[in-house]
Write an enzyme that holds these catalytic residues in place. Structure first.
Site, short mmCIF file in Angstrom:
data_model
loop_
_atom_site.label_atom_id
_atom_site.label_comp_id
_atom_site.label_asym_id
_atom_site.label_seq_id
_atom_site.Cartn_x
_atom_site.Cartn_y
_atom_site.Cartn_z
N GLY A 33 0.79 -1.21 0.00
CA GLY A 33 0.00 0.00 0.00
C GLY A 33 0.83 1.27 0.00
O GLY A 33 0.46 2.25 -0.63
N ASP A 48 -0.64 -7.38 12.03
CA ASP A 48 -0.92 -7.74 10.62
C ASP A 48 -0.19 -9.04 10.25
O ASP A 48 0.56 -9.09 9.28
CB ASP A 48 -0.50 -6.61 9.69
CG ASP A 48 -1.15 -6.73 8.31
OD1 ASP A 48 -2.18 -7.44 8.19
OD2 ASP A 48 -0.63 -6.13 7.35
#
Length: 202
Positions: free
Chosen positions: A33, A151
């Site tokens: 990202g 994550d």
């Protein structure tokens, strides 16, 4: 400024720029990202993974916050099942982190490939799970300030050719108080979040 273990900072910076041809796409081995990851072969013959922040105008502040958070979290970590950080660069032009290069790629890619997935028998898969568990235990219990990764996905589990697993990508990690207290906002990859109230510590 460039900080890197066992290297002359300025020389290492120039070598990385030269080895990647100023971060040419042909050396890019992954993108996320807010970052792109490149492989750089330095003059000592060793390959390194270079995680470079994307220079985007939209969300630039958030990107830089994640970059500094990853540096803060990883520079104090020394564990065989967490990808090793050799240093980082932080200038107006470039912001990147230098990691050890994991030849086996990430677990997600390995599981998607028929050839590599067939090599991942249950014994090896159990070893990978144990490696990740050791990494998480270290982060939660053995760091001076506990670190919550938030994550843990197959994309963020990197493999050596011998299938040693290392946890990577600390961009949304949270460093807790020394007593382990402190709440975090909901964060992580959809589908990997723990259910209910436990997702505060994902």
């Amino acid at each position: 400024m460039f900080s890197v273990l066992n290297f002359d900072g300025g020389n290492a910076y120039e070598q990385i720029i030269e080895a990647t041809e100023n971060f040419s796409e042909k050396y890019c081995i992954g993108a996320g990202g807010y970052v792109s990851v490149y492989v750089a072969k330095l003059s000592n013959g060793k390959n390194f993974a270079v995680k470079k922040i994307n220079a985007t105008e939209n969300g630039r502040l958030i990107n830089e916050q994640m970059f500094y958070r990853e540096i803060e979290a990883t520079m104090q970590i020394r564990h065989k099942n967490i990808v090793k950080v050799f240093g980082y660069c932080c200038t107006a032009r470039d912001k990147f982190i230098v990691y050890e290069y994991m030849k086996g790629g990430n677990l997600l890619t390995a599981l998607k490939s028929y050839r590599s997935a067939s090599e991942l028998d249950w014994k090896r898969r159990l070893c990978i799970a144990q490696d990740v568990a050791h990494a998480l235990s270290y982060l939660h219990h053995d760091c001076s300030d506990p670190i919550v990764h938030r994550d843990v996905t197959t994309k963020n589990i990197l493999l050596e050719l011998e299938f040693r697993a290392c946890l990577s990508d600390f961009g949304i990690a949270k460093i807790l108080d020394a007593d382990g207290s402190g709440h975090t906002r909901l964060a992580g990859t959809k589908g990997y979040l723990a259910p209910g109230k436990q997702n505060l510590l994902c």
